[in-house]
Design a protein around this motif. Structure first.
Motif, short mmCIF file in Angstrom:
data_model
loop_
_atom_site.label_atom_id
_atom_site.label_comp_id
_atom_site.label_asym_id
_atom_site.label_seq_id
_atom_site.Cartn_x
_atom_site.Cartn_y
_atom_site.Cartn_z
N GLY A 205 50.56 30.18 43.83
CA GLY A 205 50.08 29.05 43.03
C GLY A 205 48.59 29.09 42.75
N HIS A 206 48.08 27.99 42.25
CA HIS A 206 46.66 27.90 41.96
C HIS A 206 46.02 26.87 42.90
CE1 HIS A 206 48.58 24.79 39.50
NE2 HIS A 206 47.47 24.09 39.66
N PRO A 207 44.71 26.93 43.08
CA PRO A 207 44.05 25.97 43.96
C PRO A 207 44.21 24.54 43.47
CG PRO A 207 42.63 27.84 43.50
CD PRO A 207 43.77 27.93 42.54
N VAL A 208 44.45 23.65 44.42
CA VAL A 208 44.57 22.23 44.12
C VAL A 208 43.58 21.47 44.99
CG1 VAL A 208 46.10 20.23 44.20
CG2 VAL A 208 47.01 22.44 43.48
N PHE A 209 42.85 20.60 44.36
CA PHE A 209 41.82 19.83 45.04
C PHE A 209 42.44 18.94 46.12
CE2 PHE A 209 37.87 17.54 45.40
CZ PHE A 209 38.22 16.22 45.58
N LEU A 210 41.80 18.95 47.29
CA LEU A 210 42.24 18.08 48.37
C LEU A 210 41.29 16.90 48.54
CD1 LEU A 210 43.30 20.64 51.15
CD2 LEU A 210 44.79 19.32 49.62
N ILE A 211 40.00 17.23 48.69
CA ILE A 211 39.05 16.17 49.02
C ILE A 211 37.63 16.63 48.76
CG2 ILE A 211 38.46 16.69 51.41
CD1 ILE A 211 39.34 13.71 51.99
N GLN A 212 36.73 15.66 48.63
CA GLN A 212 35.31 15.93 48.52
C GLN A 212 34.58 15.09 49.55
OE1 GLN A 212 33.02 16.09 44.63
NE2 GLN A 212 32.11 14.25 45.49
N LEU A 213 33.65 15.72 50.25
CA LEU A 213 32.80 15.03 51.21
C LEU A 213 31.37 15.06 50.69
CD1 LEU A 213 34.27 16.66 54.42
CD2 LEU A 213 34.82 14.41 53.51
N VAL A 214 30.69 13.95 50.79
CA VAL A 214 29.36 13.84 50.21
C VAL A 214 28.28 13.49 51.24
CG1 VAL A 214 27.96 12.65 48.49
CG2 VAL A 214 30.34 13.16 48.00
#
Lengths: 111, 115
Positions: A41-50
């Protein structure tokens, strides 16, 4: 040049065991993102930390961003076969708008 | 969520031919798209940043005459692998941001095999 490093490269666990992957950047990051790529498959976004020291949870997944905003971790509690895949961390490059990806940690789970 | 469509998903070609890969943002406008290359069981290597209406920005070591990128509209970027050789065989994947958010939406990728 700017690098994002990730360990381990591979991890095999028995279903129900915990799993952790670690990410380290050579530079301070404005944010760090995690993606999951299933086999084929292709990469799928999980989360962003800021924020420095930020901790976020998504069900059995716990994401942390280090105080210095140079490292991060992803911890999965009680792995399931559906967790199989490669987990990538990524950070914005210092110049431009692209993301630089770590090499990824490939998780395999046996039942 | 935003959808990025990429095709073809798989292409097999003879050495010396050119292959065009299309990447479309279906429900948003993408002024910038990114092209990555991925070898088996390896990470995503940024090839170039595609900018609508202007020249692409290539990463060090990526031949711009080999990998032609065109971003003719806000929803379409194309990557053409010119005079392909077996060493160009790889998984090529495009991505874009939608609505100013930081995260990337990826196309489904193109597996290129050069015989």
């Amino acid at each position: 040049g700017q690098q994002v490093m990730q360990i381990p490269q591979y991890q095999h666990v028995q279903e129900g065991e915990d799993f952790t992957t670690y990410c380290n950047s050579s530079t301070t990051l404005s944010n760090i993102q995690w993606y999951k790529q299933r086999p084929g498959g292709h990469p799928v976004f999980l989360i962003q930390l800021v924020k420095s020291g930020e901790v976020k949870k998504q069900k059995r997944l716990t994401f942390q961003f280090g105080e210095a905003k140079k490292n991060s971790s992803l911890h999965i509690t009680a792995t399931q076969t559906t967790d199989v895949g490669t987990y990538f961390c990524a950070g914005p490059r210092q110049a431009g708008t692209a993301l630089i990806f770590g090499k990824g940690t490939t998780l395999s789970v046996s039942s | 969520g935003a959808v990025v469509s990429q095709h073809p998903s798989r292409v097999i070609c003879k050495s010396g031919t050119s292959v065009k890969i299309e990447c479309r943002s279906l429900d948003f406008q993408a002024t910038t798209m990114f092209w990555y290359r991925q070898f088996p069981k390896q990470s995503l290597m940024l090839m170039a940043t595609s900018n609508e209406g202007s020249k692409a920005t290539y990463e060090q070591g990526v031949e711009k005459d080999k990998f032609l990128i065109n971003h003719a509209s806000l929803t379409l970027s194309t990557l053409t692998v010119t005079s392909a050789h077996p060493e160009d065989s790889s998984f090529y994947i495009c991505s874009a941001r939608a609505g100013g958010v930081e995260k990337l939406f990826f196309g489904s990728g193109t597996q290129l095999s050069v015989l």
